[in-house]
Design an enzyme around this catalytic site. Sequence first.
Site, PDB file in Angstrom:
ATOM      1  N   TYR A  19      40.668  29.002  72.948  1.00  0.00           N
ATOM      2  CA  TYR A  19      42.006  29.576  73.129  1.00  0.00           C
ATOM      3  C   TYR A  19      42.605  28.968  74.383  1.00  0.00           C
ATOM      4  O   TYR A  19      42.216  29.320  75.507  1.00  0.00           O
ATOM      5  CB  TYR A  19      41.895  31.093  73.234  1.00  0.00           C
ATOM      6  N   LYS A  59      43.189  27.073  69.493  1.00  0.00           N
ATOM      7  CA  LYS A  59      44.371  27.923  69.373  1.00  0.00           C
ATOM      8  C   LYS A  59      45.325  27.455  70.466  1.00  0.00           C
ATOM      9  O   LYS A  59      45.111  27.720  71.656  1.00  0.00           O
ATOM     10  CB  LYS A  59      44.029  29.400  69.538  1.00  0.00           C
ATOM     11  N   VAL A  80      47.500  31.287  64.151  1.00  0.00           N
ATOM     12  CA  VAL A  80      46.906  32.547  64.601  1.00  0.00           C
ATOM     13  C   VAL A  80      48.072  33.459  64.924  1.00  0.00           C
ATOM     14  O   VAL A  80      48.717  33.329  65.968  1.00  0.00           O
ATOM     15  CB  VAL A  80      45.988  32.342  65.817  1.00  0.00           C
TER      16      VAL A  80
END
Length: 301
Positions: free
Chosen positions: A132, A160, A202
């Site tokens: 992330y 992400k 996402v």
Amino acid sequence: MWSGILPAVTTKFKEDDSLDHAEMERCFGLQIDAGVDGLIVAGSLGEGPMLTQEERIDVYRTAKAAAGKRPVLVTVAEASTTAACAMAKKAAQAGADGLMVVPSPIYHTDARETEANLRAIAAAGDLPVMIYSNRVAYRVDVTPQLMADLADDARFVAIKESSDDIRRTTEIINHLGDRYAVLTGVDNLAFEALSVGATGWVAGLVVAFPKETVAIWQLMQAGRRDEALAIYRWFRPLLDLDVSTYLVQNIKLAEALAIKSTERVRGPRLPLAGERRAEVERVIRAAIETRPSLPTLEIAA
């Protein structure tokens, strides 16, 4: 490995602040029925930092029961590497399909520290990892060069991308080709990211509007860009609610109005009130009133 729509689902609470597994099961089921491609639990939207590690595993188990064959990822976002490694091990022992890993959200690591932290967590869990990268919220930038440095570990499979710079998606692909699956993590940049090669989203507002979110993805995959863009333009005021300090309260209010869920949050958060609540509710109700008709699309089982 991962592509399509992966909702960052919310965590539901009862009036006594305990986990509301029945409501989570219902809400997760709505996502699966709409055709999402997996679920991610205990992230920022899922109030992961407000949950104990045991509660996060309990939420994972409820999500996995709803998801069936679709993957469920557990978020690891801990202040220390030791705690993060412990969380990764617990997720693996519970049968998680993968991890979404946030570099330390408290201490803002430099590149050397970030690499060591991520490598340790990946080794501890020994599961596929989505990194992330969110320099806006967490002040740690996982750059394309750092992604290249980590590429020798096959457990790192996806990014992400939440830098809030749409150029970053192209930079990653130019620098690393298809080494990583690149999924956008910024709701109101999703169409733009998918247009330049992101392999998934996402998503946040998907928890209140799952069919519209899935439709955008599937239309883009089918080359029906103009139809996807029309839905996205309708969606944009809602998607802006994800880019806020109050994203959890905003999106839980959207769930309350759109799917009749609860908007309970765990302290120190409180539900929206006053002028802020009135404005967010106005945006949500306006969107519900103008909800577009969706084209017929095949939803993969």
